[in-house]
Structures are given as structure tokens and as C-alpha cells.
Design an enzyme around this catalytic site. Structure first.
Site, PDB file in Angstrom:
ATOM      1  N   GLY A   7     -23.648  50.891-107.718  1.00  0.00           N
ATOM      2  CA  GLY A   7     -24.184  49.892-108.630  1.00  0.00           C
ATOM      3  C   GLY A   7     -25.671  49.634-108.472  1.00  0.00           C
ATOM      4  CG  HIS A  32     -21.599  47.389-111.265  1.00  0.00           C
ATOM      5  ND1 HIS A  32     -22.595  46.633-110.715  1.00  0.00           N
ATOM      6  CD2 HIS A  32     -20.780  47.731-110.254  1.00  0.00           C
ATOM      7  CE1 HIS A  32     -22.393  46.500-109.418  1.00  0.00           C
ATOM      8  NE2 HIS A  32     -21.287  47.169-109.111  1.00  0.00           N
ATOM      9  CG  ASP A  33     -25.187  45.718-113.352  1.00  0.00           C
ATOM     10  OD1 ASP A  33     -25.330  45.178-114.469  1.00  0.00           O
ATOM     11  OD2 ASP A  33     -24.301  45.365-112.544  1.00  0.00           O
TER      12      ASP A  33
END
Length: 271
Positions: A139, A121-122
């Protein structure tokens, strides 16, 4: 019109541009958008708010746009955005972002992503990168343009990797890797600069000399990061053709978290 295999499950609300190909047994969710000329092979899963640009090649068993593995994720409408002309090989997994990280996981253009690569994520990955098999990003990792990650490279969360950097096989990154640096080891250490890669990308002798001077300032003179930054700033008059390269390095160093630092060589001083 898009070409969809009879066994594929494509939600009627998904947006498929012209010349998109969807292979057997692939699943495409309702919030997915796929650009013209992209080919998705068999047994892929594309879910979530995922946008895929034109002329990508997605190989079998790839999983895109599923929820992040962050335990804080609570179903917010976050995204995965993939640019143009990427090759994504088998069993790669790229997740949507989280609200804590801006909500978007992003892969740029013209990247070559080999089997089993992972974008958590991200993460933000630039353009023209090569990730060898099993390169894994935790992440919030940021990767610049023209980066090469060797097979089984593992990157800790929030680490940044500067443009034109390179890692050897099985590198373990806990600290930032400045632009142009070649890193190796567990944990990774700076070994040299990516001189051969730079030459292949058209860097002339003056720019190569400036990169060598930056390497010396960072890793061979026992300087702290602020001192190295001052030394690099002073190189601008000596190497005018490398103005953008020097600015790239200084911009990267300005964003280094003092608690994380940069990868160091065995002879280097601590930040």
C-alpha cells in the site's frame, strides 16, 4: 455500441463507451466506467468505483477495483483510476484506495503490466512503466514515469520509486529508490544508474554526464543526503541541459523520510 459477450454479467448502471469489448464470463459492476476502445477479455472481474480510460487491453482473469486488503477499510467509497493505452496481463490484481491514503489507487498511461502484478490500496503509478511478472506493490507506494520493475520485485508499503529507475529480478525494496537508479538484491542496493535506458529515451551526452555526477554524489563520495543534495544543486551550472533531471532528483530527495532513507550501495554512506 459496446460489444458484450452473452455470458458476461454487466450491470445496467455501468458506463461503457463506444467500441468497448467485454469478453465471456466477465463481471462488470454498477459503478464501473470504461473508456472507448478498451478490450476486456474473458473471466475478468471489474468492481467498485473503477474508472478505466480509453484503449486499454485487459487480459483474462484480471481483478480490478475490489476492496483493499487493509483491515481498516470499512466500505468507504474509494476508487481505482486507470489511464489510457495500458496493457494489463493475466491474473493482475489492482485494489481501490482507502480514506487514510487519499481514497484513490491510480495507474497512469501507456504502462506494460505483465502477469500477476499487484497494486495495493493507494498506490500511484506513473506513465510508460514496465512491471515484469509478479512485481508486487504494497500500500501507498509511489512509482514515477518510465520505471522498470524486474520479475518478482516486492516493494514495501510507503516506498517511493523515482522516474527512470529500474530493479533487477527478485529485488526487495524497503527504502526509496531515487530517479535513474538501478537496484538489485534482498534488501535491494544501488548498483548503478539506468544509463542504457536513458540513452534509449533520447538522453544526450550532457544529460548522461549529469546523471553520472549525481550517482557519484549519492553513492561514491561518502556524503549524507543533505550534502549530496548540495552537490547536486551545484551541478546546474556545469550541466545546463540537465536542469530538469537535476530538479527531478532534488525534488525526490526532498521527500525522503529520514527513517526510511534511500537504497544504498555497499560503499555508500548512510543518510
Amino acid at each position: 455500441m459496446a460489444t458484450i459477450h452473452p455470458t458476461a454479467l454487466v450491470d445496467p448502471h455501468a458506463e461503457l463507451d463506444t467500441d468497448v469489448e467485454i469478453g465471456p464470463y466477465t463481471i462488470v459492476g454498477p459503478h464501473v466506467r470504461i473508456g472507448a476502445g478498451t478490450r476486456v477479455a474473458a473471466h475478468c472481474v471489474i468492481e467498485g468505483r473503477t474508472t478505466i480510460g480509453p484503449h486499454n487491453r485487459i487480459y483474462p482473469f484480471v481483478s480490478l477495483g475490489l476492496p483493499s486488503q487493509d483491515k481498516k477499510y470499512a466500505g468507504e467509497p474509494c476508487e481505482l483510476v486507470i489511464g489510457a493505452r495500458n496493457t494489463i496481463r493475466e491474473y493482475s490484481t489492482y485494489h481501490i484506495g482507502t480514506v487514510q491514503g487519499g481514497g484513490v489507487t491510480r495507474l497512469g498511461d501507456d504502462n506494460w503490466m505483465m502477469a500477476y502484478t499487484h497494486l495495493a490500496h493507494d498506490c500511484v503509478v506513473g506513465n510508460h512503466c514496465i512491471f515484469a511478472n509478479n512485481a508486487q506493490l504494497a500500500g501507498h507506494v509511489q512509482v514515477g514515469d518510465w520505471v522498470i520493475l524486474g520479475g518478482f520485485t516486492v516493494v514495501h508499503q510507503f516506498v517511493r520509486i523515482g522516474a527512470h529507475a529500474m530493479t533487477a529480478m527478485c529485488a526487495l525494496l524497503f527504502a526509496d529508490v531515487p530517479p535513474f537508479v538501478m537496484a538489485q538484491g534482498q534488501p535491494a542496493q544501488a548498483r548503478s544508474m539506468n544509463f542504457e535506458g536513458l540513452r534509449r529515451r533520447g538522453f544526450g551526452p550532457e544529460r548522461i554526464a549529469a546523471v553520472k555526477a549525481m550517482h557519484k554524489a549519492l553513492y561514491r563520495e561518502g556524503l549524507t543526503l543533505p550534502q549530496a543534495d548540495e552537490r547536486i544543486a551545484a551541478l546546474a551550472q556545469r550541466y545546463p541541459a540537465a536542469h530538469d533531471d537535476l530538479a527531478l532528483m532534488r525534488s525526490f530527495l526532498a521527500g525522503v523520510d529520514p527513517q526510511r532513507g534511500i537504497v544504498r550501495s555497499r560503499r555508500g554512506a548512510e543518510a
